[in-house]
Enzyme design. Structure first.
Site, short mmCIF file in Angstrom:
data_model
loop_
_atom_site.label_atom_id
_atom_site.label_comp_id
_atom_site.label_asym_id
_atom_site.label_seq_id
_atom_site.Cartn_x
_atom_site.Cartn_y
_atom_site.Cartn_z
N ASP A 12 24.23 91.20 -7.13
CA ASP A 12 24.78 90.55 -8.33
C ASP A 12 25.58 89.30 -8.00
O ASP A 12 26.52 88.94 -8.70
CB ASP A 12 25.69 91.51 -9.14
N GLY A 14 24.46 86.35 -8.09
CA GLY A 14 23.94 85.20 -8.84
C GLY A 14 22.71 84.63 -8.14
O GLY A 14 22.38 83.45 -8.30
N GLY A 16 19.64 85.18 -8.81
CA GLY A 16 18.60 84.83 -9.78
C GLY A 16 18.65 83.35 -10.12
O GLY A 16 17.65 82.65 -10.07
N LYS A 17 19.85 82.90 -10.43
CA LYS A 17 20.01 81.49 -10.82
C LYS A 17 19.64 80.55 -9.67
O LYS A 17 18.93 79.57 -9.87
CB LYS A 17 21.45 81.23 -11.25
N GLY A 39 18.44 93.80 -11.11
CA GLY A 39 17.94 92.71 -11.95
C GLY A 39 18.55 91.38 -11.61
O GLY A 39 19.61 91.30 -11.01
N HIS A 40 17.82 90.35 -11.96
CA HIS A 40 18.34 89.00 -11.88
C HIS A 40 18.48 88.51 -13.30
O HIS A 40 17.59 88.72 -14.10
CB HIS A 40 17.29 88.06 -11.29
N THR A 301 20.34 95.88 -15.03
CA THR A 301 19.35 96.93 -15.24
C THR A 301 19.89 98.04 -16.14
O THR A 301 19.22 98.50 -17.05
CB THR A 301 18.93 97.55 -13.89
P1 GDP Z 1 21.73 88.47 -9.06
O1 GDP Z 1 21.10 89.81 -9.12
O2 GDP Z 1 22.32 88.18 -7.72
O3 GDP Z 1 20.84 87.39 -9.55
O4 GDP Z 1 22.98 88.48 -10.03
P2 GDP Z 1 23.03 88.80 -11.60
O5 GDP Z 1 22.03 88.01 -12.30
O6 GDP Z 1 23.04 90.25 -11.84
O7 GDP Z 1 24.51 88.36 -11.94
C1 GDP Z 1 24.88 87.08 -11.98
C2 GDP Z 1 25.44 86.76 -13.37
O8 GDP Z 1 26.23 85.65 -13.27
C3 GDP Z 1 24.36 86.41 -14.38
O9 GDP Z 1 24.79 86.80 -15.67
C4 GDP Z 1 24.27 84.89 -14.27
O10 GDP Z 1 23.80 84.27 -15.44
C5 GDP Z 1 25.70 84.56 -14.04
N1 GDP Z 1 25.94 83.38 -13.21
C6 GDP Z 1 25.27 82.93 -12.12
N2 GDP Z 1 25.89 81.86 -11.60
C7 GDP Z 1 26.98 81.63 -12.39
C8 GDP Z 1 28.04 80.69 -12.36
O11 GDP Z 1 28.14 79.84 -11.49
N3 GDP Z 1 28.99 80.79 -13.34
C9 GDP Z 1 28.96 81.75 -14.30
N4 GDP Z 1 29.94 81.78 -15.22
N5 GDP Z 1 27.98 82.68 -14.35
C10 GDP Z 1 27.01 82.61 -13.40
#
Ligand code: GDP
Length: 427
Positions: A12, A14, A16-17, A39-40, A301
């Site tokens: 988690d 981030g 995914g981004k 999940g991402h 998830t």
């Molecule tokens: P992953 O499994 O590593 O991809 O992580 P997740 O998707 O579960 O959690 C990351 C959360 O943080 C998601 O809701 C993203 O949209 C959000 N996110 C990612 N990068 C940033 C950021 O730089 N700032 C903020 N505020 N949210 C972010």
């Protein structure tokens, strides 16, 4: 060139981004481990998506998405995810599935549930996606490979044999309904038809792509601390979360992985049980959870509230080292803008001694966090595009973390959207 994108901590972070962003400059994106158990979250021009099994590259027209041999392949889930994104207007992605990937069977999900039920309070906090039973079977050599779906005689014989074995457990250990081999065979024939358009030798495809100089991105799930060897065993996942495993789970030579981009979050969060030294509780945790991520820190998830904590230098440095990080993407920094002061865990006190190395789980259970408190920047940093334009205390926070990690922080994410990223030229 092959790059890997992986997590440094509990997941988690981030990823995914960042994967979605790196997807722009990739030809092929590969999932190499795990399944639909994590999940991402990706936000792009089509909307907001939670992907579990599909690689994040599915939103681009120019990329091929691969489910590698290391993945726990839930076939109906794959089809559902494809249909879901297509129904939201995303062009049908080009997907290939390894014919050596093994199939997550309906009974893996049941066994996951039954075992958690049996363990009661001692359960692992599994997402009940069948991942642990799946990998147990794979290594016990009683798993089903995609390729086996295409030989009906092999399939029939194997279904009978496996059902016999599984039914003993179902009947005598869990006291649950038995599996009907005929029904299972029918299900697997349906799976065959679903996966047929995608199945091929993806390792051969990737070898060829490497020869042609294509850009390949290996996409990891979860993070270092969930690795079965190097994580907080036994509260780990059942497949390796490390970039090194990307070579195996995708079927490419290890020396081809040139960049290991490790994602680190500006504070800590974890889902499920397990050691978490810098964990915080009460109002302090609630506030960070509420403000965290994009709309709060809740599992992509399961929707479960995530456990929250301050940044942990000991765990993150170890997480980067074990990944072999060549650069770090520091994410979700914008969230910390509300704090006057930000505690950072810089050591673990174990039996009266302060340590900087990340110990094994038995010792970790005794660790107490040692904090250093850094000043906050008390402002909104979303919208800032240049590193120099960040508030001084914010840069100090980043540089403090970078020094502790011993890996260059080349990207700083200051918002959930794709363009909210600050690049640094410091590698
Ligand atoms: P992953 O499994 O590593 O991809 O992580 P997740 O998707 O579960 O959690 C990351 C959360 O943080 C998601 O809701 C993203 O949209 C959000 N996110 C990612 N990068 C940033 C950021 O730089 N700032 C903020 N505020 N949210 C972010």
């Amino acid at each position: 060139m092959v790059r890997a994108i992986v997590g440094a901590c509990w997941g988690d972070e981030g990823k995914g981004k960042i994967t979605d962003m790196l997807g722009e400059t990739s030809d092929i994106i590969v999932r190499f481990q795990g399944g639909s158990n994590a999940g991402h979250t990706i936000i792009n021009d089509y909307g907001k998506f939670a992907l579990h099994l599909l690689p994040s590259g599915v939103f681009y027209n120019h990329t091929t998405s691969i489910i590698g041999n290391g993945v726990a392949l839930n076939i109906p889930y794959l089809v559902k995810e494809v249909n879901d994104i297509v129904s939201k207007g995303v062009p049908k992605p080009k997907i290939l599935v390894s014919n050596r990937a093994q199939i997550l069977m309906p009974y893996h999900i049941l066994f996951d549930e039954y075992e958690e039920e049996r363990l009661g309070k001692k359960s692992f906090g599994s997402t009940k996606s069948g991942i642990a039973p799946f990998y147990s079977d794979k290594y016990a050599k009683i798993g089903f490979q995609v390729s086996e779906l295409f030989d009906d005689d092999v399939l029939k014989e194997k279904v009978e044999r496996i059902c016999e074995m599984k039914n003993v457990l179902l009947e005598h250990m869990y006291h649950k309904p038995k599996i009907d081999p005929q029904e299972l065979l029918a299900t697997l024939r349906e799976y065959r038809d679903m996966v047929e358009p995608y199945a091929c030798d993806t390792s051969a495809f990737l070898h060829q792509a490497i020869k042609e100089g294509k850009n390949i991105l290996l996409e990891g799930q979860l993070g270092s601390l969930k690795d079965p060897d190097f994580g907080i065993y036994p509260m780990v996942t059942s497949s390796s979360t490390l970039a090194a495993y990307g070579a195996i789970g995708a079927g490419i030579p290890p020396y081809e992985i040139k960049e290991i981009i490790t994602v680190v979050k500006a504070y800590s969060s974890a889902v499920g049980a397990g050691e978490f030294v810098s964990e915080i509780f009460g109002d302090e945790a609630d506030e960070l959870r509420r403000r965290g991520g994009d709309g709060g820190e809740f599992g992509a998830t399961t929707g479960r509230p995530r456990r929250m904590g301050w940044f942990d230098c000991v765990a993150s440095r170890y997480g980067c080292k074990i990944q072999g990080a060549t650069q770090v993407a520091l994410t979700v920094l914008d969230v910390l803008g509300y704090l006057d002061e930000i505690p950072v865990c810089v050591g673990y006190e174990i039996n009266g001694k302060v340590r900087k190395d990340f110990p094994t789980t038995v010792e970790l259970a005794k660790a107490k966090p040692v904090y250093e408190v850094l000043p906050g920047w008390k402002s909104e940093i979303r919208g800032i595009k240049k590193y120099e334009d960040l508030p001084e205390n914010c840069r100090k926070y980043i540089e403090f973390i970078e020094k502790e990690l011993e890996v260059p922080v080349t990207m700083v994410s200051n918002g959930p959207e794709r363009h909210e990223i600050i690049y640094r030229n410091n590698k």
